[in-house]
Design a protein around this motif. Structure first.
Motif, PDB file in Angstrom:
ATOM      1  N   PRO A 226       0.835  -1.204   0.000  1.00 48.23           N
ATOM      2  CA  PRO A 226       0.000   0.000   0.000  1.00 48.23           C
ATOM      3  C   PRO A 226       0.868   1.251   0.000  1.00 48.23           C
ATOM      4  O   PRO A 226       1.976   1.249   0.542  1.00 48.23           O
ATOM      5  CB  PRO A 226      -0.796  -0.090   1.296  1.00 48.23           C
ATOM      6  N   ASN A 227       0.325   2.290  -0.605  1.00 44.43           N
ATOM      7  CA  ASN A 227       0.977   3.596  -0.616  1.00 44.43           C
ATOM      8  C   ASN A 227       2.304   3.643  -1.365  1.00 44.43           C
ATOM      9  O   ASN A 227       3.046   4.608  -1.265  1.00 44.43           O
ATOM     10  CB  ASN A 227       1.224   4.120   0.811  1.00 44.43           C
ATOM     11  N   ALA A 228       2.577   2.615  -2.108  1.00 44.95           N
ATOM     12  CA  ALA A 228       3.823   2.616  -2.878  1.00 44.95           C
ATOM     13  C   ALA A 228       3.709   3.547  -4.080  1.00 44.95           C
ATOM     14  O   ALA A 228       4.707   3.961  -4.652  1.00 44.95           O
ATOM     15  CB  ALA A 228       4.143   1.204  -3.333  1.00 44.95           C
ATOM     16  N   GLY A 229       2.442   3.844  -4.446  1.00 44.01           N
ATOM     17  CA  GLY A 229       2.237   4.721  -5.614  1.00 44.01           C
ATOM     18  C   GLY A 229       1.651   3.978  -6.799  1.00 44.01           C
ATOM     19  O   GLY A 229       1.767   4.424  -7.936  1.00 44.01           O
ATOM     20  N   LYS A 230       0.977   2.868  -6.536  1.00 47.30           N
ATOM     21  CA  LYS A 230       0.415   2.053  -7.618  1.00 47.30           C
ATOM     22  C   LYS A 230      -0.641   2.822  -8.402  1.00 47.30           C
ATOM     23  O   LYS A 230      -0.611   2.865  -9.625  1.00 47.30           O
ATOM     24  CB  LYS A 230      -0.211   0.769  -7.055  1.00 47.30           C
ATOM     25  N   SER A 231      -1.577   3.436  -7.650  1.00 46.34           N
ATOM     26  CA  SER A 231      -2.656   4.148  -8.339  1.00 46.34           C
ATOM     27  C   SER A 231      -2.117   5.335  -9.117  1.00 46.34           C
ATOM     28  O   SER A 231      -2.588   5.644 -10.215  1.00 46.34           O
ATOM     29  CB  SER A 231      -3.699   4.631  -7.343  1.00 46.34           C
ATOM     30  N   THR A 232      -1.121   5.978  -8.542  1.00 45.99           N
ATOM     31  CA  THR A 232      -0.531   7.123  -9.229  1.00 45.99           C
ATOM     32  C   THR A 232       0.100   6.659 -10.546  1.00 45.99           C
ATOM     33  O   THR A 232      -0.099   7.267 -11.594  1.00 45.99           O
ATOM     34  CB  THR A 232       0.528   7.785  -8.324  1.00 45.99           C
ATOM     35  N   LEU A 233       0.815   5.569 -10.485  1.00 41.18           N
ATOM     36  CA  LEU A 233       1.436   5.026 -11.702  1.00 41.18           C
ATOM     37  C   LEU A 233       0.365   4.608 -12.706  1.00 41.18           C
ATOM     38  O   LEU A 233       0.463   4.879 -13.904  1.00 41.18           O
ATOM     39  CB  LEU A 233       2.320   3.825 -11.342  1.00 41.18           C
ATOM     40  N   ASN A 330       9.634   3.375  -6.899  1.00 42.50           N
ATOM     41  CA  ASN A 330       8.919   4.657  -7.045  1.00 42.50           C
ATOM     42  C   ASN A 330       9.383   5.657  -5.982  1.00 42.50           C
ATOM     43  O   ASN A 330      10.031   5.292  -5.009  1.00 42.50           O
ATOM     44  CB  ASN A 330       7.411   4.407  -6.937  1.00 42.50           C
ATOM     45  N   LYS A 331       9.012   6.904  -6.191  1.00 46.76           N
ATOM     46  CA  LYS A 331       9.284   8.023  -5.279  1.00 46.76           C
ATOM     47  C   LYS A 331      10.774   8.320  -5.184  1.00 46.76           C
ATOM     48  O   LYS A 331      11.276   8.656  -4.105  1.00 46.76           O
ATOM     49  CB  LYS A 331       8.694   7.759  -3.878  1.00 46.76           C
ATOM     50  N   ILE A 332      11.488   8.195  -6.288  1.00 41.95           N
ATOM     51  CA  ILE A 332      12.914   8.519  -6.236  1.00 41.95           C
ATOM     52  C   ILE A 332      13.132  10.004  -5.959  1.00 41.95           C
ATOM     53  O   ILE A 332      14.218  10.409  -5.590  1.00 41.95           O
ATOM     54  CB  ILE A 332      13.661   8.127  -7.533  1.00 41.95           C
ATOM     55  N   ASP A 333      12.066  10.800  -6.138  1.00 36.99           N
ATOM     56  CA  ASP A 333      12.208  12.235  -5.819  1.00 36.99           C
ATOM     57  C   ASP A 333      12.421  12.457  -4.325  1.00 36.99           C
ATOM     58  O   ASP A 333      12.909  13.506  -3.916  1.00 36.99           O
ATOM     59  CB  ASP A 333      10.977  12.986  -6.307  1.00 36.99           C
ATOM     60  N   LEU A 334      12.060  11.471  -3.529  1.00 33.12           N
ATOM     61  CA  LEU A 334      12.173  11.650  -2.080  1.00 33.12           C
ATOM     62  C   LEU A 334      13.532  11.223  -1.531  1.00 33.12           C
ATOM     63  O   LEU A 334      13.835  11.484  -0.380  1.00 33.12           O
ATOM     64  CB  LEU A 334      11.071  10.867  -1.352  1.00 33.12           C
TER      65      LEU A 334
HETATM   66  P1  GDP Z   1      -1.069   2.972  -3.753  1.00 35.60           P
HETATM   67  O1  GDP Z   1      -1.701   2.724  -2.432  1.00 35.60           O
HETATM   68  O2  GDP Z   1       0.110   2.087  -3.971  1.00 35.60           O
HETATM   69  O3  GDP Z   1      -2.012   2.940  -4.888  1.00 35.60           O
HETATM   70  O4  GDP Z   1      -0.412   4.442  -3.688  1.00 35.60           O
HETATM   71  P2  GDP Z   1      -0.983   5.819  -4.244  1.00 35.60           P
HETATM   72  O5  GDP Z   1      -0.774   5.918  -5.702  1.00 35.60           O
HETATM   73  O6  GDP Z   1      -2.336   6.052  -3.729  1.00 35.60           O
HETATM   74  O7  GDP Z   1       0.069   6.802  -3.579  1.00 35.60           O
HETATM   75  C1  GDP Z   1       0.241   6.877  -2.190  1.00 35.60           C
HETATM   76  C2  GDP Z   1       0.801   8.235  -1.840  1.00 35.60           C
HETATM   77  O8  GDP Z   1       2.105   8.366  -2.386  1.00 35.60           O
HETATM   78  C3  GDP Z   1      -0.015   9.368  -2.411  1.00 35.60           C
HETATM   79  O9  GDP Z   1      -0.065  10.390  -1.480  1.00 35.60           O
HETATM   80  C4  GDP Z   1       0.778   9.783  -3.638  1.00 35.60           C
HETATM   81  O10 GDP Z   1       0.598  11.146  -3.959  1.00 35.60           O
HETATM   82  C5  GDP Z   1       2.189   9.517  -3.181  1.00 35.60           C
HETATM   83  N1  GDP Z   1       3.097   9.266  -4.291  1.00 35.60           N
HETATM   84  C6  GDP Z   1       2.906   8.400  -5.336  1.00 35.60           C
HETATM   85  N2  GDP Z   1       3.961   8.423  -6.162  1.00 35.60           N
HETATM   86  C7  GDP Z   1       4.847   9.293  -5.656  1.00 35.60           C
HETATM   87  C8  GDP Z   1       6.139   9.777  -6.062  1.00 35.60           C
HETATM   88  O11 GDP Z   1       6.692   9.374  -7.084  1.00 35.60           O
HETATM   89  N3  GDP Z   1       6.738  10.675  -5.267  1.00 35.60           N
HETATM   90  C9  GDP Z   1       6.157  11.155  -4.132  1.00 35.60           C
HETATM   91  N4  GDP Z   1       6.815  12.055  -3.440  1.00 35.60           N
HETATM   92  N5  GDP Z   1       4.961  10.755  -3.737  1.00 35.60           N
HETATM   93  C10 GDP Z   1       4.286   9.832  -4.463  1.00 35.60           C
END
Ligand code: GDP
Length: 461
Positions: A226-233, A330-334
């Motif tokens: 969870p929160n890895a950024g799956k939905s964002t991707l 993911n999130k290499i910007d961090l």
């Molecule tokens: P999921 O639970 O894996 O589907 O994750 P989400 O896509 O919902 O993302 C979880 C959180 O991580 C959200 O607040 C996103 O905005 C954040 N997030 C996703 N991708 C990135 C990224 O590349 N960089 C940063 N800084 N935050 C990200």
């Protein structure tokens, strides 16, 4: 068997439109033309006509076509009107037709069903037609058209014809075994035919399910904690592809899918629920389904948050190599302050190791490193579908019928291999093989599958 009522329907798309096509098929089609336009045009030639209601009032000016049986799509008399595509025009014409004796509105797929029942199309061609209408990418369109034109149907008919030759040889032995002038060695040539057929069909089946995948889309599941950024991707990949065809929510609470067109090949992208252990029953169910989908996918994009302390260890590496998994960091910007490893295009793909086929470093939120992922996905799809001839098998139904055929041929051959082969057993197995092929093309015993196939058609088709 088939009911002889005359059917009619709007066969073109949703009005209003420039043109609407209304078709009438059946024994009263000629009568319908006489009533609506006062005459019957020359066969297969367009005529400019006035279309009138029963009261005599002109409804529209239209093109009319007349296709007398049997040289028509359904094999019955067909009348076709190309009207102006307004709601009221169409309603008036359908209403007039509905009041004619022996005419009724067609059911979904009924024109095609009549074509099938009159031997105009075999069952695989019917499926090809349905697929052609549903095709969303060029690859799907080409495959559907080939199937409509008999790519598998003709082949199956050829196999069946040769099977029947083999069967005739065996039956000749059975029927005339007492007569001196019937050669002893009819079984050997029959067995040779069976062996050839078995080998040919086996080659057709060994296609890595390419045809089925092309029809349904290659499945790529996005999975990970969870929160890895799956939905964002998921959203990024979905949005960047201009040709998203039909985004819609999945049937389950937790799985969303979108259909992508990657260089002409269909890819269904799945966003699965966060995979993690949970005590909460609803979430557990989501996780179970996510795992199931990931396992059934053709490719898994496993997304992790590299900024999380235990980001790497949270990756829960795949237990098996099938399906292939790509690791998406993911999130290499961090990490490392500002993003350092990005902006280099495909170089963000790291060499694979044993666990992961590819490793990507991206920032889904910023849209960085996505070009490499999208490019690799296109390559994956192209590689998957490339090579080899066009697949004959496009549905599980075909595969099943051909597997049954092979199994029966195998049994027949096993019987011929013994010292004193029992001819009636060989004949029985060959007959079974031929029945399986007959089911494939719809020649025999298919009532049970017909409804399922025609249900997917629209009215007027
Ligand atoms: P999921 O639970 O894996 O589907 O994750 P989400 O896509 O919902 O993302 C979880 C959180 O991580 C959200 O607040 C996103 O905005 C954040 N997030 C996703 N991708 C990135 C990224 O590349 N960089 C940063 N800084 N935050 C990200």
């Amino acid at each position: 068997m088939s009911d002889r009522s005359t059917i009619f329907a709007l066969s073109s798309g949703r009005p209003p439109a420039a043109i609407a096509v209304v078709r009438v098929s059946g024994p009263r089609a000629r009568f319908a033309l006489e009533r609506l336009i006062g005459r019957v045009p020359k066969p297969r030639q367009a005529a400019l006509v006035r279309v009138r209601a029963a009261s005599g009032e002109t409804i529209d000016e239209a093109l009319a076509l007349w296709f007398p049986a049997p040289r028509s799509e359904t094999g019955e008399d067909i009348a076709e009107l190309q009207l102006h595509g307004g709601h009221a025009v169409i309603a008036a014409v359908l209403d007039t037709l509905g009041k004619l004796d022996g005419c009724r509105l067609a059911r979904p797929g009924e024109f095609t069903r009549r074509a099938f029942e009159n031997g105009k199309l075999d069952l695989t061609a019917v499926e090809g037609l349905g697929d052609l209408i549903a095709a969303e990418t060029p690859g799907q369109r080409r495959q559907a058209f080939r199937q409509l034109k008999g790519l598998i149907g003709d082949r199956a008919e050829d196999w069946r014809r040769r099977l029947i030759e083999a069967l005739a040889l065996v039956e000749a032995r059975i029927d005339f075994s007492d007569e001196a002038d019937v050669p002893e060695n009819l079984i050997a040539p029959a067995a040779q035919i069976a062996r050839d057929l078995r080998d040919e069909i086996a080659i057709v089946l060994a296609d890595r399910h390419r045809g089925e995948r092309l029809r349904e889309g290659l499945v790529v599941a996005i999975a990970g904690p969870p929160n890895a950024g799956k939905s964002t991707l998921f959203n990024r990949l979905a949005r960047r592809e201009a040709a998203i065809v039909s985004p819609y929510a999945g049937t389950t609470r937790d799985i969303i899918e979108v259909h992508l067109d990657l260089d002409g090949y269909p890819v269904t992208l799945l966003d699965t629920a966060g995979i993690r252990e949970s005590a909460e029953p609803v979430e557990r169910e989501g996780v179970r389904r996510a795992r199931e989908h990931a396992a059934a996918a053709d490719l898994v994009l496993w997304v992790i948050d590299v900024s999380a302390i235990d980001g790497m260890s949270d990756g829960a590496p795949p237990r098996s190599k099938e399906p292939p998994h790509w690791l998406i960091k993911n999130k290499i910007d961090l990490v490392h302050g500002q993003s350092t490893a990005i902006g280099k295009g495909p170089s963000t793909i790291e060499p694979s190791n044993n666990e992961w086929q590819f490793i990507f470093s991206i920032s889904a939120a910023r849209g960085e490193g996505l070009d490499a992922v999208a490019w690799a996905l296109s390559r994956f799809a192209a590689d998957y579908f490339a090579g080899g001839e066009a697949s004959l098998v496009t549905r599980a139904r075909h595969r099943h019928a051909l597997e049954e055929t092979i199994a029966a041929l195998g049994c027949a051959l096993a019987v011929t291999a013994v010292d004193e082969p029992r001819e009636e057993l060989i004949a029985e197995e060959l007959r079974r093989a031929s029945t399986s092929l007959g089911r494939l093309t719809g020649r025999v015993d298919v009532e049970d599958v017909l409804d399922a196939i025609f249900r997917d058609f629209c009215i007027g088709k």
